[in-house]
Design an enzyme around this catalytic site. Structure first.
Site, PDB file in Angstrom:
ATOM      1  N   ASN A 130      -5.234   0.885   6.011  1.00  0.00           N
ATOM      2  CA  ASN A 130      -4.300   2.229   6.400  1.00  0.00           C
ATOM      3  C   ASN A 130      -5.249   3.326   6.665  1.00  0.00           C
ATOM      4  O   ASN A 130      -5.799   3.723   5.739  1.00  0.00           O
ATOM      5  CB  ASN A 130      -3.254   2.206   5.292  1.00  0.00           C
ATOM      6  N   GLU A 187       3.564   8.277   1.047  1.00  0.00           N
ATOM      7  CA  GLU A 187       2.877   9.709   1.507  1.00  0.00           C
ATOM      8  C   GLU A 187       4.172  10.258   2.559  1.00  0.00           C
ATOM      9  O   GLU A 187       4.398  11.624   2.499  1.00  0.00           O
ATOM     10  CB  GLU A 187       1.566   9.508   2.137  1.00  0.00           C
ATOM     11  N   GLU A 203       2.914  -0.579  -3.817  1.00  0.00           N
ATOM     12  CA  GLU A 203       1.847   0.381  -3.838  1.00  0.00           C
ATOM     13  C   GLU A 203       2.262   1.507  -5.067  1.00  0.00           C
ATOM     14  O   GLU A 203       3.069   2.508  -4.696  1.00  0.00           O
ATOM     15  CB  GLU A 203       1.749   1.149  -2.850  1.00  0.00           C
ATOM     16  N   GLY A 258      -5.330   6.208  -3.782  1.00  0.00           N
ATOM     17  CA  GLY A 258      -6.229   7.134  -3.468  1.00  0.00           C
ATOM     18  C   GLY A 258      -6.800   7.817  -5.027  1.00  0.00           C
ATOM     19  O   GLY A 258      -7.543   8.915  -4.644  1.00  0.00           O
TER      20      GLY A 258
HETATM   21  C1  PEP Z   1      -2.745   3.630   0.735  1.00  0.00           C
HETATM   22  O1  PEP Z   1      -2.358   4.449   0.823  1.00  0.00           O
HETATM   23  O2  PEP Z   1      -1.887   2.540   1.469  1.00  0.00           O
HETATM   24  C2  PEP Z   1      -3.471   2.992  -0.196  1.00  0.00           C
HETATM   25  C3  PEP Z   1      -3.570   1.649  -0.676  1.00  0.00           C
HETATM   26  O3  PEP Z   1      -4.583   3.774  -0.444  1.00  0.00           O
HETATM   27  P1  PEP Z   1      -5.860   3.628  -1.392  1.00  0.00           P
HETATM   28  O4  PEP Z   1      -6.409   2.195  -1.100  1.00  0.00           O
HETATM   29  O5  PEP Z   1      -6.788   4.721  -0.898  1.00  0.00           O
HETATM   30  O6  PEP Z   1      -5.505   3.602  -2.688  1.00  0.00           O
END
Ligand code: PEP
Length: 264
Positions: free
Chosen positions: A13, A108, A179, A185
């Protein structure tokens, strides 16, 4: 109930990154890595979600590869077909551009852009009507986790879409990405054991909704990196990864994909 053998998915992503020049470097580097040490289509599905303006550039670059890498839209309009909806891109238009996959419900978008469950159902309905495959994101906040509500929140998010997904579409057109918001992040990850525990609960929840629960891919997302990918890949109900930050580097993304391909 655990997963049948599911070919894992590793999906990058890219969020609101990168520039066109960097897209070209990325796709060239990734192709080189795949040529040096191939990852077969049978061992891992690969996909990248660039911005809308980079979709066709990425799609064109991937069409030169020896293996399939899917191009994924990061969002889709809640409005169907075509019409006077300035700034929107519908599922039909994605399909018309040969984009077959779309992310829906990323935290997000839920948190910053007002995507609540009714909007998500409309987006999902349009995507499924157009025959797209949806990567549907779920996950709890830190407060919800600390209050012991993680499982309940995530199962509710799955239940939220049950009315718009036909029983036979779960295995064919839905991929779930768990997630935890506090791990996105931030550099913090759920432990592999925590991820496996929630994934198992999601699969149990799915079994109340569809006979195909054992065939639904459930990905983990949240600071997945080459260094921790193997641990997640070893979990029976973690069928791949949705990767944000680490997917911006072609080499890191390749190593995450290789870890999942090897576990298969
Ligand atoms: C995401 O935003 O889908 C994600 C998993 O971000 P990160 O790997 O940076 O934590």
């Amino acid at each position: 109930m655990s997963a049948l053998t599911i070919v894992p998915w590793v999906i990058g992503n890219w969020k609101m990154n990168p520039t066109g020049e960097n897209v070209q470097t990325w796709t060239e580097q990734f192709n080189q890595l795949l040529q040096q040490q191939p990852i077969s289509n049978e061992s891992c599905h690969l996909a990248v979600a660039p911005t809308f303006i980079a979709l066709s550039q990425v799609q064109h670059a991937f069409s030169q590869y020896n293996r399939t890498v899917h191009t994924v839209a990061q969002d889709v309009s809640r409005f169907p077909a075509t019409g006077a909806y300035t700034g929107e891109v519908s599922a039909d238009l994605l399909k018309d551009s040969h984009i077959q996959h779309v992310l829906i419900g990323h935290s997000e978008r839920r948190e910053l852009l007002g995507d609540h469950s009714e909007i998500l159902r409309a987006k999902l309905t349009n995507a499924l009507n157009a025959g797209l495959t949806v990567i549907y994101c779920v996950g709890e906040s830190l407060t919800q986790r600390e209050n012991g509500q993680a499982e309940q929140v995530v199962l509710q998010q799955v239940q939220d879409i049950a009315s718009v997904v036909a029983p036979d579409q779960w295995a064919s057109n839905i991929v779930i990405a768990y997630e935890p918001i506090w791990a996105i992040g931030t550099g913090k990850t759920a432990s592999a054991a925590d991820a496996q525990a929630i994934h198992e609960k999601i699969r149990e929840g799915l079994s109340q909704i569809t006979d195909s629960s054992a065939k639904v891919a459930i990905l983990y997302g949240g600071s997945v990196k080459p260094e921790n990918a193997k641990e997640f890949a070893a979990c029976p109900d973690v069928n791949g990864a949705l990767v944000g930050g680490a997917s911006l580097n072609a080499e890191s993304f390749y190593h995450i994909a290789a870890a999942f391909a090897q576990s298969n």
